[in-house]
Design a protein around this motif. Sequence first.
Motif, PDB file in Angstrom:
ATOM      1  N   GLN A   1      13.795   8.700  -3.572  1.00 16.80           N
ATOM      2  CA  GLN A   1      14.762   7.603  -3.595  1.00 16.80           C
ATOM      3  C   GLN A   1      14.093   6.288  -3.227  1.00 16.80           C
ATOM      4  O   GLN A   1      14.424   5.232  -3.789  1.00 16.80           O
ATOM      5  N   ASP A   2      13.141   6.335  -2.278  1.00 17.27           N
ATOM      6  CA  ASP A   2      12.366   5.124  -1.945  1.00 17.27           C
ATOM      7  C   ASP A   2      11.675   4.569  -3.179  1.00 17.27           C
ATOM      8  O   ASP A   2      11.667   3.362  -3.425  1.00 17.27           O
ATOM      9  N   ARG A   3      11.073   5.469  -3.964  1.00 17.38           N
ATOM     10  CA  ARG A   3      10.361   5.038  -5.167  1.00 17.38           C
ATOM     11  C   ARG A   3      11.326   4.368  -6.152  1.00 17.38           C
ATOM     12  O   ARG A   3      10.995   3.350  -6.772  1.00 17.38           O
ATOM     13  N   LYS A   4      12.527   4.922  -6.284  1.00  8.64           N
ATOM     14  CA  LYS A   4      13.520   4.348  -7.190  1.00  8.64           C
ATOM     15  C   LYS A   4      13.996   2.987  -6.695  1.00  8.64           C
ATOM     16  O   LYS A   4      14.165   2.045  -7.475  1.00  8.64           O
ATOM     17  N   ASN A   5      14.215   2.873  -5.380  1.00  8.22           N
ATOM     18  CA  ASN A   5      14.679   1.601  -4.814  1.00  8.22           C
ATOM     19  C   ASN A   5      13.673   0.489  -5.049  1.00  8.22           C
ATOM     20  O   ASN A   5      14.035  -0.642  -5.388  1.00  8.22           O
ATOM     21  N   VAL A   6      12.398   0.820  -4.855  1.00 13.46           N
ATOM     22  CA  VAL A   6      11.334  -0.168  -5.054  1.00 13.46           C
ATOM     23  C   VAL A   6      11.273  -0.601  -6.521  1.00 13.46           C
ATOM     24  O   VAL A   6      11.149  -1.788  -6.836  1.00 13.46           O
ATOM     25  N   GLU A   7      11.374   0.377  -7.417  1.00 15.99           N
ATOM     26  CA  GLU A   7      11.317   0.074  -8.848  1.00 15.99           C
ATOM     27  C   GLU A   7      12.499  -0.786  -9.289  1.00 15.99           C
ATOM     28  O   GLU A   7      12.328  -1.756 -10.040  1.00 15.99           O
ATOM     29  N   GLN A   8      13.678  -0.468  -8.803  1.00 11.90           N
ATOM     30  CA  GLN A   8      14.870  -1.217  -9.195  1.00 11.90           C
ATOM     31  C   GLN A   8      14.811  -2.673  -8.765  1.00 11.90           C
ATOM     32  O   GLN A   8      15.356  -3.551  -9.436  1.00 11.90           O
ATOM     33  N   LEU A   9      14.130  -2.945  -7.650  1.00 10.47           N
ATOM     34  CA  LEU A   9      14.027  -4.317  -7.144  1.00 10.47           C
ATOM     35  C   LEU A   9      12.736  -5.002  -7.585  1.00 10.47           C
ATOM     36  O   LEU A   9      12.439  -6.105  -7.136  1.00 10.47           O
ATOM     37  N   SER A  10      11.979  -4.321  -8.442  1.00 11.75           N
ATOM     38  CA  SER A  10      10.729  -4.873  -8.995  1.00 11.75           C
ATOM     39  C   SER A  10       9.742  -5.286  -7.904  1.00 11.75           C
ATOM     40  O   SER A  10       9.070  -6.317  -8.007  1.00 11.75           O
ATOM     41  N   LEU A  11       9.657  -4.480  -6.862  1.00 14.94           N
ATOM     42  CA  LEU A  11       8.704  -4.722  -5.786  1.00 14.94           C
ATOM     43  C   LEU A  11       7.460  -3.874  -6.007  1.00 14.94           C
ATOM     44  O   LEU A  11       7.465  -2.924  -6.796  1.00 14.94           O
ATOM     45  N   ASP A  12       6.379  -4.212  -5.305  1.00 15.76           N
ATOM     46  CA  ASP A  12       5.163  -3.414  -5.385  1.00 15.76           C
ATOM     47  C   ASP A  12       5.411  -2.057  -4.735  1.00 15.76           C
ATOM     48  O   ASP A  12       5.889  -1.985  -3.598  1.00 15.76           O
ATOM     49  N   ASP A  13       5.092  -0.994  -5.454  1.00 13.79           N
ATOM     50  CA  ASP A  13       5.182   0.349  -4.888  1.00 13.79           C
ATOM     51  C   ASP A  13       3.856   0.670  -4.220  1.00 13.79           C
ATOM     52  O   ASP A  13       2.828   0.816  -4.875  1.00 13.79           O
ATOM     53  N   HIS A  14       3.871   0.778  -2.897  1.00 21.95           N
ATOM     54  CA  HIS A  14       2.639   0.985  -2.133  1.00 21.95           C
ATOM     55  C   HIS A  14       2.000   2.337  -2.393  1.00 21.95           C
ATOM     56  O   HIS A  14       0.855   2.563  -2.007  1.00 21.95           O
ATOM     57  N   TYR A  15       2.726   3.248  -3.010  1.00 19.78           N
ATOM     58  CA  TYR A  15       2.167   4.557  -3.306  1.00 19.78           C
ATOM     59  C   TYR A  15       1.456   4.592  -4.656  1.00 19.78           C
ATOM     60  O   TYR A  15       0.734   5.544  -4.953  1.00 19.78           O
ATOM     61  N   LEU A  16       1.661   3.564  -5.475  1.00 16.44           N
ATOM     62  CA  LEU A  16       1.038   3.556  -6.798  1.00 16.44           C
ATOM     63  C   LEU A  16      -0.400   3.049  -6.758  1.00 16.44           C
ATOM     64  O   LEU A  16      -1.130   3.188  -7.736  1.00 16.44           O
ATOM     65  N   CYS A  17      -0.789   2.447  -5.627  1.00 16.25           N
ATOM     66  CA  CYS A  17      -2.147   1.908  -5.523  1.00 16.25           C
ATOM     67  C   CYS A  17      -3.119   2.949  -4.987  1.00 16.25           C
ATOM     68  O   CYS A  17      -4.242   2.625  -4.617  1.00 16.25           O
ATOM     69  N   THR A  18      -2.688   4.200  -4.948  1.00 13.73           N
ATOM     70  CA  THR A  18      -3.545   5.243  -4.416  1.00 13.73           C
ATOM     71  C   THR A  18      -3.531   6.464  -5.327  1.00 13.73           C
ATOM     72  O   THR A  18      -2.682   6.590  -6.197  1.00 13.73           O
ATOM     73  N   ASP A  19      -4.469   7.339  -5.107  1.00 15.40           N
ATOM     74  CA  ASP A  19      -4.514   8.615  -5.819  1.00 15.40           C
ATOM     75  C   ASP A  19      -3.615   9.583  -5.055  1.00 15.40           C
ATOM     76  O   ASP A  19      -4.045  10.226  -4.095  1.00 15.40           O
ATOM     77  N   ILE A  20      -2.358   9.667  -5.468  1.00 15.69           N
ATOM     78  CA  ILE A  20      -1.376  10.464  -4.742  1.00 15.69           C
ATOM     79  C   ILE A  20      -1.802  11.920  -4.622  1.00 15.69           C
ATOM     80  O   ILE A  20      -1.703  12.543  -3.556  1.00 15.69           O
ATOM     81  N   ASP A  21      -2.313  12.486  -5.719  1.00 17.69           N
ATOM     82  CA  ASP A  21      -2.711  13.901  -5.692  1.00 17.69           C
ATOM     83  C   ASP A  21      -3.801  14.155  -4.663  1.00 17.69           C
ATOM     84  O   ASP A  21      -3.744  15.132  -3.902  1.00 17.69           O
ATOM     85  N   ALA A  22      -4.799  13.266  -4.630  1.00 18.15           N
ATOM     86  CA  ALA A  22      -5.899  13.431  -3.675  1.00 18.15           C
ATOM     87  C   ALA A  22      -5.400  13.313  -2.242  1.00 18.15           C
ATOM     88  O   ALA A  22      -5.783  14.096  -1.363  1.00 18.15           O
ATOM     89  N   MET A  23      -4.511  12.332  -2.003  1.00 19.51           N
ATOM     90  CA  MET A  23      -4.012  12.139  -0.652  1.00 19.51           C
ATOM     91  C   MET A  23      -3.139  13.308  -0.214  1.00 19.51           C
ATOM     92  O   MET A  23      -3.211  13.765   0.936  1.00 19.51           O
ATOM     93  N   GLU A  24      -2.334  13.834  -1.119  1.00 21.37           N
ATOM     94  CA  GLU A  24      -1.484  14.970  -0.767  1.00 21.37           C
ATOM     95  C   GLU A  24      -2.316  16.209  -0.465  1.00 21.37           C
ATOM     96  O   GLU A  24      -1.967  16.994   0.427  1.00 21.37           O
ATOM     97  N   GLN A  25      -3.418  16.397  -1.188  1.00 15.26           N
ATOM     98  CA  GLN A  25      -4.291  17.531  -0.904  1.00 15.26           C
ATOM     99  C   GLN A  25      -4.905  17.427   0.481  1.00 15.26           C
ATOM    100  O   GLN A  25      -5.059  18.426   1.191  1.00 15.26           O
ATOM    101  N   ILE A  26      -5.250  16.211   0.876  1.00 18.38           N
ATOM    102  CA  ILE A  26      -5.772  16.006   2.229  1.00 18.38           C
ATOM    103  C   ILE A  26      -4.663  16.219   3.253  1.00 18.38           C
ATOM    104  O   ILE A  26      -4.850  16.886   4.271  1.00 18.38           O
ATOM    105  N   ALA A  27      -3.484  15.655   2.968  1.00 14.90           N
ATOM    106  CA  ALA A  27      -2.361  15.769   3.907  1.00 14.90           C
ATOM    107  C   ALA A  27      -1.995  17.218   4.179  1.00 14.90           C
ATOM    108  O   ALA A  27      -1.607  17.576   5.300  1.00 14.90           O
ATOM    109  N   LEU A  28      -2.097  18.064   3.164  1.00 15.70           N
ATOM    110  CA  LEU A  28      -1.772  19.481   3.332  1.00 15.70           C
ATOM    111  C   LEU A  28      -2.736  20.189   4.289  1.00 15.70           C
ATOM    112  O   LEU A  28      -2.424  21.263   4.815  1.00 15.70           O
TER     113      LEU A  28
END
Length: 259
Positions: free
Chosen positions: A169-196
């Motif tokens: 829902q955070d991702r949708k809210n950011v997109e609807q307001l045309s704001l920068d999505d701070h999660y798009l500037c990273t390699d989400i898959d790589a970060m999630e693998q580390i987070a796990l």
Amino acid sequence: MERLLEKIEKYWSTRTEGYSEVNHKELEGMQKEAWLEVLEAEFPAVPREEIKILDIGTGPGFFPIILAEAGYPVTAVDYTREMLEKAMENAGSLCEKIDFYRMDAQNLGFEDNTFDVVISRNLTWNLEKPEQAYREWHRVLKPGGKLLNFDANWYGYLYDEEKRDAYEQDRKNVEQLSLDDHYLCTDIDAMEQIALQMPLSAQTRPGWDMEILKKTGFAEIHTDISVWERVWSKEEKLNYGSTPMFMINGRKGDSKVYA
């Protein structure tokens, strides 16, 4: 086989420019004064030049920059070389007031009882041995010194469907307001693998931290689960609404007491 610490450093080296851009926006926005106010409210009531501050996991240098500008002597450490280089570049002439070192937050190279204040932001969740890190931070604090740690339950959505829905829902809210999505500037898959692989991703915090700080020897332990309301911009609140930042602080017990 590559150690996990090296994998983490490699990942964050790819985030250096993007993270630095975020810090620049903070320095130019309301966050600069807001963060300084939050930090100073917790500092000992002695002259600024007498307070020795250690910033652990400094990244591109946001905390040491605002603190050095305000007249505090600061030591800043990070394990990622590129982050340290960027921090020094961002600090510019303020480097005269800041000591930068490459160090592992879980194995600091400082003597016991060195600093009056230890601060950290968005780091502990990303540590392989967070309990050991807290012991180290306690060790390098002077008697009566204070720890200020700011973090959140980052990547808890990897273990909880409700948190996953809130994150989406955070991702949708950011997109609807045309704001920068701070999660798009990273390699989400790589970060999630580390987070796990990080023990705190599945923990409920700051409850976990409070228990560990007590075991480590901290006294007067307090949390502020609404600090994000004071230090985050509107864009940050929309990006991270499902993972609000908390502050946990504790004092190293001993005979020295600040007025």
